[in-house]
Scaffold this active site. Sequence first.
Site, PDB file in Angstrom:
ATOM      1  N   GLU A  50       0.890  -1.176   0.000  1.00  0.00           N
ATOM      2  CA  GLU A  50       0.000   0.000   0.000  1.00  0.00           C
ATOM      3  C   GLU A  50       0.915   1.208   0.000  1.00  0.00           C
ATOM      4  O   GLU A  50       1.524   1.541   1.030  1.00  0.00           O
ATOM      5  CB  GLU A  50      -0.888   0.008   1.257  1.00  0.00           C
ATOM      6  CG  GLU A  50      -1.760  -1.228   1.440  1.00  0.00           C
ATOM      7  CD  GLU A  50      -2.999  -1.231   0.557  1.00  0.00           C
ATOM      8  OE1 GLU A  50      -3.230  -0.250  -0.164  1.00  0.00           O
ATOM      9  OE2 GLU A  50      -3.726  -2.242   0.592  1.00  0.00           O
TER      10      GLU A  50
ATOM     11  N   CYS B 236      -1.915   9.230   2.558  1.00  0.00           N
ATOM     12  CA  CYS B 236      -1.617   8.635   1.254  1.00  0.00           C
ATOM     13  C   CYS B 236      -2.625   9.115   0.227  1.00  0.00           C
ATOM     14  O   CYS B 236      -2.302   9.273  -0.942  1.00  0.00           O
ATOM     15  CB  CYS B 236      -1.645   7.118   1.347  1.00  0.00           C
ATOM     16  SG  CYS B 236      -3.137   6.458   2.081  1.00  0.00           S
TER      17      CYS B 236
HETATM   18  P1  NDP Z   1       8.700   4.516   4.339  1.00  0.00           P
HETATM   19  O1  NDP Z   1       8.678   3.751   3.078  1.00  0.00           O
HETATM   20  O2  NDP Z   1       9.816   5.429   4.599  1.00  0.00           O
HETATM   21  O3  NDP Z   1       8.619   3.527   5.591  1.00  0.00           O
HETATM   22  C1  NDP Z   1       7.589   2.580   5.758  1.00  0.00           C
HETATM   23  C2  NDP Z   1       8.072   1.473   6.669  1.00  0.00           C
HETATM   24  O4  NDP Z   1       9.134   0.751   6.039  1.00  0.00           O
HETATM   25  C3  NDP Z   1       8.626   1.990   7.982  1.00  0.00           C
HETATM   26  O5  NDP Z   1       8.272   1.118   9.022  1.00  0.00           O
HETATM   27  C4  NDP Z   1      10.115   1.966   7.709  1.00  0.00           C
HETATM   28  O6  NDP Z   1      10.903   1.948   8.865  1.00  0.00           O
HETATM   29  C5  NDP Z   1      10.240   0.678   6.939  1.00  0.00           C
HETATM   30  N1  NDP Z   1      11.481   0.534   6.174  1.00  0.00           N
HETATM   31  C6  NDP Z   1      12.356   1.481   5.787  1.00  0.00           C
HETATM   32  N2  NDP Z   1      13.384   0.921   5.099  1.00  0.00           N
HETATM   33  C7  NDP Z   1      13.143  -0.417   5.060  1.00  0.00           C
HETATM   34  C8  NDP Z   1      13.829  -1.542   4.494  1.00  0.00           C
HETATM   35  N3  NDP Z   1      14.992  -1.433   3.844  1.00  0.00           N
HETATM   36  N4  NDP Z   1      13.291  -2.766   4.653  1.00  0.00           N
HETATM   37  C9  NDP Z   1      12.117  -2.939   5.293  1.00  0.00           C
HETATM   38  N5  NDP Z   1      11.432  -1.906   5.861  1.00  0.00           N
HETATM   39  C10 NDP Z   1      11.932  -0.663   5.735  1.00  0.00           C
HETATM   40  O7  NDP Z   1       7.304   5.309   4.388  1.00  0.00           O
HETATM   41  P2  NDP Z   1       6.774   6.318   5.509  1.00  0.00           P
HETATM   42  O8  NDP Z   1       6.721   5.634   6.829  1.00  0.00           O
HETATM   43  O9  NDP Z   1       7.490   7.594   5.406  1.00  0.00           O
HETATM   44  O10 NDP Z   1       5.267   6.518   5.064  1.00  0.00           O
HETATM   45  C11 NDP Z   1       4.867   7.477   4.149  1.00  0.00           C
HETATM   46  C12 NDP Z   1       4.505   6.850   2.836  1.00  0.00           C
HETATM   47  O11 NDP Z   1       3.513   5.857   3.039  1.00  0.00           O
HETATM   48  C13 NDP Z   1       3.890   7.834   1.854  1.00  0.00           C
HETATM   49  O12 NDP Z   1       4.413   7.615   0.566  1.00  0.00           O
HETATM   50  C14 NDP Z   1       2.420   7.496   1.921  1.00  0.00           C
HETATM   51  O13 NDP Z   1       1.708   7.885   0.756  1.00  0.00           O
HETATM   52  C15 NDP Z   1       2.456   6.026   2.107  1.00  0.00           C
HETATM   53  N6  NDP Z   1       1.217   5.511   2.693  1.00  0.00           N
HETATM   54  C16 NDP Z   1       0.382   4.730   1.919  1.00  0.00           C
HETATM   55  C17 NDP Z   1      -0.832   4.298   2.411  1.00  0.00           C
HETATM   56  C18 NDP Z   1      -1.739   3.450   1.589  1.00  0.00           C
HETATM   57  O14 NDP Z   1      -2.640   2.858   2.163  1.00  0.00           O
HETATM   58  N7  NDP Z   1      -1.580   3.353   0.284  1.00  0.00           N
HETATM   59  C19 NDP Z   1      -1.273   4.658   3.760  1.00  0.00           C
HETATM   60  C20 NDP Z   1      -0.321   5.436   4.514  1.00  0.00           C
HETATM   61  C21 NDP Z   1       0.866   5.849   3.964  1.00  0.00           C
HETATM   62  P3  NDP Z   1      11.339   3.338   9.561  1.00  0.00           P
HETATM   63  O15 NDP Z   1      10.254   4.326   9.417  1.00  0.00           O
HETATM   64  O16 NDP Z   1      11.521   2.937  10.955  1.00  0.00           O
HETATM   65  O17 NDP Z   1      12.559   3.764   8.830  1.00  0.00           O
END
Ligand code: NDP
Length: 454
Positions: free
Chosen positions: A226, A261
């Site tokens: 997502e 999002c």
């Molecule tokens: P990120 O992609 O930065 O992070 C998402 C998760 O992935 C976090 O828990 C993060 O950890 C983790 N992560 C980071 N690097 C890795 C890796 N190499 N391997 C595995 N996991 C990893 O997104 P954000 O948290 O900044 O969220 C914002 C984004 O999410 C926006 O683009 C938004 O549009 C989208 N979003 C989409 C939704 C939907 O339903 N379509 C709903 C809500 C948000 P950590 O943060 O601890 O680094």
Amino acid sequence: MQIINPATEEIILELQGTSKAELGSILASLREGQKSWSQKPIEERLECIIRFGELIKENVNALAEILTMETGKPLQQSLNEIKGAQNRVEHLRQNAKKWLAPETLVASGSTHEKIAYEPLGVIANISAWNFPYNVGYNVFLYGLAAGNSVLYKPSEFASLTGKQFEKYLWQAGIPENVFQCVIGDGSLGQQILDADLKGYFFTGSHRTGLHIAKAVAHKLVPVQLELGGKDPLYIMDDVSDVKQAAINAAEGAFYNNGQSCCAVERMYVSEKIYDEFVAAFVAEVKSYKIGDPTSLEIFVGPLTRKQQIKVLENQVADALNKGATLLCGGKVIEGKGYYFEPTVLIYCNHEMDVMKEESFGPIIGIQKVSSDKKALELMADTNYGLTAAIFSNDEQRALHLLNQLNVGTAYWNCCDRVSPNVPWSGRNNSGVGSTLSTQGIRAFVQPKSYHLRR
Ligand code: NDP
């Protein structure tokens, strides 16, 4: 790990992250727990989920304070999110049993045929910080109801909220070896990708989502993504109340500081109502109360992550260089906290990043359009495919355009909205797979077909 309050930049707490050795033993215990959890009758699993919903409701004020403290979400919006997420619990209460029940398709003749839905096993739920209740519930409650164990990794920016989920799920009767919240940043996420899990359910950015899909591809397990969006809103010339349309559009763009999002990320306005609409839109944005998110009066708080300020500054500079005009906002607010002024840019076009790249902040670009055909062409000009919205008095005219857009969700006279009744899914760079609805629970099971010769 330091948990920092984005409104004050003070350290709230230092947390010990989950180590590699701890992750290994947590996964071993989840594998053990899943065996007995999946054998429990669905009624028992649902009882725990319903009790969890009640506990969240009983503790809503304390939970909202934690959410506001660690993400900067204005308190009223934290309360709304937590209360709103209850509809997932209710939806499961009403439907999960029906959706997970075996289905007999042929019950006559010599060979009967049926489908049973079996859980995947231990699954990973790697989650975003922007709506931690909603995006968490969409995955882990449905995964648990279906008989899986869940390894939950909240974003490092929503760790305290993630720990609250764990506390109340355990209190509600979900065994400790069925749900575990691990704490860490992307490097912990990476270790989860390297571990042996039976499904990866991710909410976050396109960049990380793509990395996850590639990293786990060789396991041949379900991967659901997502991801982000660049969601358009088109205001047609026939809206009956231009001022109200502007108020609703502004809320779609600036709620949660634009960190949704499905926030409205770009707008196209018919030239016939353009001046009236833009004036009303800017007046509404200028009326927003900005400041301390713990006050119920505040609509715009700080950004959750400091690094997003640079993204917004670059988008403003890029748009101005390419001919946009700034009607309000455009810069960081000096002082403590990651505050950015609500920003409205006009005379925008698709050469500008603000119309093409996800902003994920309090900034919107507006472009004037002369026809439905032109609006459709611009709305479709994106690599994302999460949602698209149209405000109009004419449902058929709006649907004619919405039907042609390659998006998971289409809105007529509304926007920035999620419902448990219908699937939530993105296309192209907005992801793959569905949460919510029947399809959202079927994502957490694998079908087994029976051919039973009598
Ligand atoms: P990120 O992609 O930065 O992070 C998402 C998760 O992935 C976090 O828990 C993060 O950890 C983790 N992560 C980071 N690097 C890795 C890796 N190499 N391997 C595995 N996991 C990893 O997104 P954000 O948290 O900044 O969220 C914002 C984004 O999410 C926006 O683009 C938004 O549009 C989208 N979003 C989409 C939704 C939907 O339903 N379509 C709903 C809500 C948000 P950590 O943060 O601890 O680094």
